[in-house]
Design a protein around this motif. Structure first.
Motif, short mmCIF file in Angstrom:
data_model
loop_
_atom_site.label_atom_id
_atom_site.label_comp_id
_atom_site.label_asym_id
_atom_site.label_seq_id
_atom_site.Cartn_x
_atom_site.Cartn_y
_atom_site.Cartn_z
N TYR A 55 0.82 -1.21 0.00
CA TYR A 55 0.00 0.00 0.00
C TYR A 55 0.86 1.27 0.00
O TYR A 55 0.53 2.27 0.62
CB TYR A 55 -0.97 -0.01 1.19
N GLU A 56 1.98 1.20 -0.73
CA GLU A 56 2.88 2.35 -0.77
C GLU A 56 2.22 3.59 -1.39
O GLU A 56 2.42 4.71 -0.92
CB GLU A 56 4.15 2.01 -1.57
N ARG A 57 1.42 3.38 -2.45
CA ARG A 57 0.77 4.53 -3.09
C ARG A 57 -0.20 5.21 -2.14
O ARG A 57 -0.26 6.44 -2.07
CB ARG A 57 0.03 4.09 -4.37
N ARG A 58 -0.96 4.41 -1.39
CA ARG A 58 -1.87 4.99 -0.40
C ARG A 58 -1.10 5.69 0.72
O ARG A 58 -1.54 6.70 1.24
CB ARG A 58 -2.78 3.90 0.18
N THR A 59 0.05 5.13 1.07
CA THR A 59 0.90 5.77 2.07
C THR A 59 1.33 7.15 1.59
O THR A 59 1.23 8.15 2.32
CB THR A 59 2.14 4.91 2.38
N ALA A 60 1.79 7.21 0.34
CA ALA A 60 2.23 8.49 -0.24
C ALA A 60 1.06 9.48 -0.33
O ALA A 60 1.22 10.67 -0.01
CB ALA A 60 2.83 8.26 -1.61
N LEU A 61 -0.10 9.00 -0.74
CA LEU A 61 -1.28 9.87 -0.82
C LEU A 61 -1.69 10.40 0.55
O LEU A 61 -2.14 11.54 0.68
CB LEU A 61 -2.44 9.12 -1.47
N GLU A 77 6.35 24.41 6.91
CA GLU A 77 7.53 23.57 7.09
C GLU A 77 7.11 22.12 7.33
O GLU A 77 7.69 21.18 6.76
CB GLU A 77 8.37 24.07 8.26
N GLU A 78 6.09 21.92 8.17
CA GLU A 78 5.59 20.56 8.44
C GLU A 78 4.98 19.96 7.18
O GLU A 78 5.15 18.77 6.90
CB GLU A 78 4.55 20.59 9.55
N ASN A 82 6.11 16.46 5.09
CA ASN A 82 5.24 15.36 4.69
C ASN A 82 5.30 15.12 3.18
O ASN A 82 5.24 13.96 2.74
CB ASN A 82 3.80 15.64 5.15
N TYR A 83 5.42 16.18 2.41
CA TYR A 83 5.61 15.98 0.97
C TYR A 83 6.94 15.28 0.69
O TYR A 83 7.04 14.47 -0.24
CB TYR A 83 5.55 17.32 0.24
N ARG A 84 7.97 15.60 1.47
CA ARG A 84 9.26 14.93 1.30
C ARG A 84 9.13 13.43 1.57
O ARG A 84 9.69 12.61 0.84
CB ARG A 84 10.29 15.54 2.25
N LEU A 85 8.37 13.07 2.62
CA LEU A 85 8.15 11.66 2.92
C LEU A 85 7.39 10.97 1.80
O LEU A 85 7.69 9.82 1.43
CB LEU A 85 7.39 11.52 4.25
N ALA A 86 6.40 11.65 1.25
CA ALA A 86 5.65 11.10 0.12
C ALA A 86 6.58 10.90 -1.08
O ALA A 86 6.51 9.88 -1.78
CB ALA A 86 4.50 12.03 -0.25
N GLU A 87 7.47 11.87 -1.31
CA GLU A 87 8.40 11.77 -2.45
C GLU A 87 9.34 10.58 -2.29
O GLU A 87 9.64 9.89 -3.27
CB GLU A 87 9.21 13.06 -2.57
N GLU A 88 9.79 10.31 -1.08
CA GLU A 88 10.66 9.16 -0.83
C GLU A 88 9.96 7.86 -1.22
O GLU A 88 10.56 6.98 -1.85
CB GLU A 88 11.06 9.11 0.65
N VAL A 89 8.69 7.74 -0.82
CA VAL A 89 7.94 6.52 -1.13
C VAL A 89 7.77 6.37 -2.64
O VAL A 89 8.01 5.30 -3.21
CB VAL A 89 6.55 6.55 -0.44
N LEU A 90 7.38 7.44 -3.31
CA LEU A 90 7.10 7.37 -4.74
C LEU A 90 8.38 7.16 -5.55
O LEU A 90 8.36 6.50 -6.59
CB LEU A 90 6.40 8.65 -5.19
#
Length: 255
Positions: A55-61, A77-78, A82-90
């Motif tokens: 469920y990586e895509r759902r995690t990123a979303l 900043e926060e 969170n976008y950085r974490l999403a970018e790592e997954v994707l």
């Protein structure tokens, strides 16, 4: 209807199905500007998704929706983290299309943050992805980049993006986009005496379509423009319009 369905969640054995429910409710509350409720639901969904490898895509979303909520309340900043974490997954998933979508969302953050040049940079990254460019997401990014280009005074480039978008419009499914980008055009790219009447008519049509989230955002945008032009009475009018749209969304959430 979601509140009725939520009463039955305890009977659903799959935690993934419950997480999917929480994700959908979080998205609804985000659209209604009930930020804390949205954050509560999406964080609960994320906690489940992170435990399931497929469920990586759902995690990123989920990270992206958290970021979008934080953007709305000025915690930039926060939101960026969170976008950085999403970018790592994707990136690990090599999902280039979703990465292009992510760049668009980061551009929204920078727009809220009053950093138009950063916003434009991320929009250019999104639009450089061919599949993204060929999809309907093109219209969302074209609207935003034309808006940000107008803000920094690059009106000719903004006009080029608007013309490219109009050339791709094929049917009424793009009417909301036409209204939104038309407001940007009326504000920055025309000086007709009746331009504010034209803007008001477009906002009214968005209200008729229950696009109150767009009415709120565009009214704020128009208010900032009018303030910079020393059109203070017009600025107050659009600020009130934005507040009315926000109140309407909150009433919808209480029904």
């Amino acid at each position: 209807m979601y509140q009725s369905a939520e009463k039955l969640l305890d009977k659903i054995p799959s935690e993934i199905e419950r997480a999917d429910f929480d994700f959908k409710v979080a998205w609804l509350y985000y659209r209604l500007s009930h930020i804390m409720l949205s954050l509560s639901y999406i964080r609960r969904a994320l906690h489940v998704y992170k435990r399931h490898k497929q469920y990586e895509r759902r995690t990123a979303l989920s990270y992206s929706l958290i970021a979008a909520n934080l953007t709305e309340i000025g915690r930039y900043e926060e939101a960026l983290e969170n976008y950085r974490l999403a970018e790592e997954v994707l990136t690990s998933e090599q999902d280039d299309f979703m990465l292009a979508q992510l760049h668009h969302n980061v551009a929204i953050l920078y727009s809220f943050w009053n950093k138009p040049k950063e916003s434009i940079r991320h929009l250019e990254k999104a639009l450089s992805h061919q599949e993204y460019y060929d999809s309907d997401f093109f219209f969302h990014s074209t609207y935003l980049i034309s808006r940000e280009l107008c803000v920094i005074g690059e009106k000719q480039r903004a006009s080029q993006y608007i013309e490219a978008a109009y050339a791709r419009i094929k049917d009424a499914s793009h009417e909301v986009f036409q209204l939104k980008i038309g407001i940007v055009h009326d504000l920055y790219l025309t000086h007709a005496p009746q331009r504010f009447q034209q803007i008001d008519e477009k906002l009214r049509k968005l209200e008729e379509k229950n696009e109150y989230h767009e009415v709120k955002e565009l009214s704020q945008f128009a208010a900032k423009y009018c303030e910079k032009q020393a059109l203070f009475e017009q600025s107050v009018f659009y600020l009130n319009k934005s507040l009315e749209a926000d109140l309407h969304m909150k009433r919808m959430g209480l029904i």
